[in-house]
Structures are given as structure tokens and as C-alpha cells.
Motif scaffolding. Structure first.
Motif, PDB file in Angstrom:
ATOM      1  N   HIS A   1      12.757   7.662 -12.736  1.00 49.54           N
ATOM      2  CA  HIS A   1      11.726   6.623 -12.652  1.00 49.54           C
ATOM      3  C   HIS A   1      11.159   6.288 -14.024  1.00 49.54           C
ATOM      4  O   HIS A   1      10.974   5.115 -14.365  1.00 49.54           O
ATOM      5  CB  HIS A   1      10.611   7.074 -11.705  1.00 49.54           C
TER       6      HIS A   1
ATOM      7  N   HIS B   1       7.881  -2.962 -11.442  1.00 46.64           N
ATOM      8  CA  HIS B   1       6.586  -2.408 -11.042  1.00 46.64           C
ATOM      9  C   HIS B   1       6.752  -1.351  -9.953  1.00 46.64           C
ATOM     10  O   HIS B   1       5.861  -0.524  -9.759  1.00 46.64           O
ATOM     11  CB  HIS B   1       5.660  -3.527 -10.575  1.00 46.64           C
ATOM     12  N   CYS B   2       7.880  -1.381  -9.257  1.00 45.70           N
ATOM     13  CA  CYS B   2       8.167  -0.361  -8.249  1.00 45.70           C
ATOM     14  C   CYS B   2       9.626   0.044  -8.350  1.00 45.70           C
ATOM     15  O   CYS B   2      10.507  -0.809  -8.524  1.00 45.70           O
ATOM     16  CB  CYS B   2       7.877  -0.896  -6.843  1.00 45.70           C
TER      17      CYS B   2
ATOM     18  N   TYR C   1       1.398   5.439 -13.494  1.00 45.97           N
ATOM     19  CA  TYR C   1       2.249   5.243 -12.330  1.00 45.97           C
ATOM     20  C   TYR C   1       1.799   6.160 -11.198  1.00 45.97           C
ATOM     21  O   TYR C   1       1.226   7.222 -11.434  1.00 45.97           O
ATOM     22  CB  TYR C   1       3.711   5.536 -12.697  1.00 45.97           C
TER      23      TYR C   1
ATOM     24  N   SER D   1       8.038   5.157  -6.890  1.00 49.13           N
ATOM     25  CA  SER D   1       6.965   5.071  -7.885  1.00 49.13           C
ATOM     26  C   SER D   1       6.508   3.632  -8.041  1.00 49.13           C
ATOM     27  O   SER D   1       7.269   2.691  -7.773  1.00 49.13           O
ATOM     28  CB  SER D   1       7.435   5.614  -9.241  1.00 49.13           C
ATOM     29  N   ALA D   2       5.266   3.459  -8.476  1.00 48.33           N
ATOM     30  CA  ALA D   2       4.720   2.120  -8.691  1.00 48.33           C
ATOM     31  C   ALA D   2       3.763   2.140  -9.871  1.00 48.33           C
ATOM     32  O   ALA D   2       2.964   3.071 -10.016  1.00 48.33           O
ATOM     33  CB  ALA D   2       4.003   1.623  -7.439  1.00 48.33           C
TER      34      ALA D   2
ATOM     35  N   CYS E   1       5.048   2.496   2.141  1.00 52.21           N
ATOM     36  CA  CYS E   1       6.475   2.476   1.854  1.00 52.21           C
ATOM     37  C   CYS E   1       7.095   3.853   2.078  1.00 52.21           C
ATOM     38  O   CYS E   1       8.183   3.968   2.644  1.00 52.21           O
ATOM     39  CB  CYS E   1       6.706   2.003   0.424  1.00 52.21           C
TER      40      CYS E   1
ATOM     41  N   LEU F   1       2.127   1.676  -1.452  1.00 50.31           N
ATOM     42  CA  LEU F   1       3.131   2.692  -1.767  1.00 50.31           C
ATOM     43  C   LEU F   1       3.165   3.775  -0.696  1.00 50.31           C
ATOM     44  O   LEU F   1       4.245   4.229  -0.298  1.00 50.31           O
ATOM     45  CB  LEU F   1       2.847   3.311  -3.140  1.00 50.31           C
TER      46      LEU F   1
ATOM     47  N   ILE G   1       6.133  -3.725  -4.538  1.00 50.62           N
ATOM     48  CA  ILE G   1       6.657  -2.699  -3.636  1.00 50.62           C
ATOM     49  C   ILE G   1       7.469  -3.350  -2.522  1.00 50.62           C
ATOM     50  O   ILE G   1       8.526  -2.849  -2.139  1.00 50.62           O
ATOM     51  CB  ILE G   1       5.502  -1.853  -3.075  1.00 50.62           C
TER      52      ILE G   1
END
Length: 255
Positions: free
Chosen positions: A96, A107-108, A54, A45-46, A27, A24, A183
Motif C-alpha cells: 500500500h 486515494h484507496c 492513511y 487503505s485510504a 468496504c 473504509l 473507496i
């Protein structure tokens, strides 16, 4: 004024969570590298595997300052889990949390405010079939009307209803978002959406007659996109190369 707290969580979280933090943070750095960021605003967010917690960026940090350790762990209400010297932007987590709440496959979630996405989202016809990049997005695209700053919790239900089962969304007058099972998938979907919007604005600005993709080809590409590119394979193939790029740009995201 210029110093930031430097937490070190490498040995303080599970291996799975640490790898998620690295991905993340990378990213965030890539979003900055591609000039898709918006000062300290917008969010990625993940979800931490096996939990309802998260990771999201600390409020006040530029995207090129995000590291694996300074990402903040929160629950669906935006409450900070564990000790952290940082806070988050509660309004920024509204979108989110709305998506994570109803999409177990998300998940992301990546939400950005690029000029090109806002321009296309605000056009009456939205994203048009003008390029191959638009094919990937159009095969799973939704829209959400602007309601002002995302601070009203009642908007969450409407956003969830508009999103449905799609993986791309254009937020009218606001920006766009993508989601994915990893992600890497969410990032590649954002790359495709951003490129599609950039190309559409370039084509329209040329003032020439435009040749859209014919509907039969469009329908066939939808099938190809769902099988080949918008599934997990696209992100899995490209993401390792993006991680290497982030590392070459600045390996400090791994701290």
C-alpha cells in the motif's frame, strides 16, 4: 480473550476523516460479506484528504470486526499517528505504501488474496478476454512477479514500475489489487476483477472450446470501459447502494 478495545473517534476527528472511516469500514465489511477476505490478512487503505496519512485495518481483527473508530492512522512508513490501542501489520502496509507513494490519484488501495485471482494471476497468459467483466480490468491491467513475502523495501520500486498508470494489478502467485480516487471506485474495480477471474476459472474448468472476445470489439470496449465504468462514475453510482447493503448487514461498522 473475546473482548476488544472500543475506541470512539466520532467526535475526535474531522467530518471528512470520519466519513472516510465509515466508507473504509463499510468496504471491509463488504469484502467479508462477499467472502473475499483471508482471515486477518490482506488490507484496504485510504488516504485522509489533505494529508499524507492513511487509514488501514488493525492487525489481528477479522474484516467483520472493523469499525470506523478502530481503523488505524499511519504515515507512509507505517508509523502509527495518534494514540491507538491497536497495531498494524508492517509487512501488510508495504504494498500500500509503495502505491500511495507514487500515485497521487490512489486515494484507496484494495489488496486481496482470493483463490480465483491467485489462480488467474498464476496462469502464463493471465487474465483473458472471456467475459464482459474482464474488459473493464484488461483496459488498465498490469502484473507483478512474486518475490516472496512483501517485507523487502527494495521490492517497492519494482512494484511501482510494474504498476505504472494502471488501476488493476494481478500479483503472480499472490493475489490482486485495485486502486481508485475514491473507496467506491476501488471497490467496484475489485468487484469487476474478481468476477472476471471467477468466470475465467469456471469457463476453463468446463473443458469446452472457448470463444474469446474478438480484438476489434475488445478495443472498442476498452474505450467504453474507460469512459463509462472504470472512471469515477461507476464507483459513485454503485457505492451508495453498497453502503446501504453494509448498513443492512450490520450497522456496527459505523461505530
Amino acid at each position: 480473550m473475546f473482548s476488544l478495545p472500543k475506541p470512539d473517534l466520532k467526535n475526535g476527528v474531522s467530518d471528512k476523516e470520519w466519513q472516510l472511516r465509515i466508507d473504509l469500514a463499510a468496504c471491509y465489511r463488504l469484502v467479508s460479506h462477499f467472502n473475499w477476505d483471508d482471515l486477518i490478512y490482506t488490507h484496504l487503505s485510504a488516504r485522509i484528504p489533505g494529508t499524507r496519512h492513511y487509514l488501514i485495518n488493525a492487525f489481528g481483527l477479522a474484516f467483520d470486526e472493523v469499525t470506523a473508530s478502530n481503523l488505524v492512522k499511519v504515515d507512509l512508513a507505517g508509523n502509527i499517528i495518534d494514540d491507538s490501542p491497536f497495531s498494524i501489520n508492517p509487512a501488510g502496509f508495504t504494498i500500500h505504501s509503495a502505491i500511495h507513494e507514487v500515485r497521487e490519484d490512489a486515494h484507496c488501495v484494495i489488496h486481496l488474496h482470493t483463490a480465483e485471482m491467485i489462480a488467474v494471476a498464476t496462469q502464463k497468459q493471465g487474465l483473458l478476454p472471456y467475459s464482459q467483466y474482464s474488459m473493464f480490468s484488461l483496459s488498465s491491467l498490469s502484473y507483478h512477479a512474486y518475490e516472496g513475502l512483501a517485507v523487502d523495501s527494495s521490492e517497492k520500486q519494482r512494484l511501482q514500475d510494474d504498476l505504472g498508470h494502471t488501476n488493476y494489478m494481478l500479483l503472480v502467485n499472490h493475489g490482486g489489487l485495485t486502486l481508485g480516487p475514491t473507496i467506491g471506485d476501488a471497490f467496484m474495480r475489485m468487484y469487476d476483477l474478481q468476477r472476471a477471474c471467477e468466470i475465467q476459472i469456471m469457463i476453463q474448468s468446463a473443458g469446452q472450446d472457448i470463444t474469446p472476445v474478438p480484438q476489434p470489439i475488445l478495443d472498442n470496449i476498452y474505450k467504453q470501459a474507460n469512459i463509462v465504468h472504470t472512471g469515477s462514475t461507476g464507483g459513485q453510482l454503485a457505492w451508495p447502494a453498497m453502503l446501504r447493503k453494509a448498513y443492512k448487514l450490520d450497522p456496527s461498522f459505523m461505530e
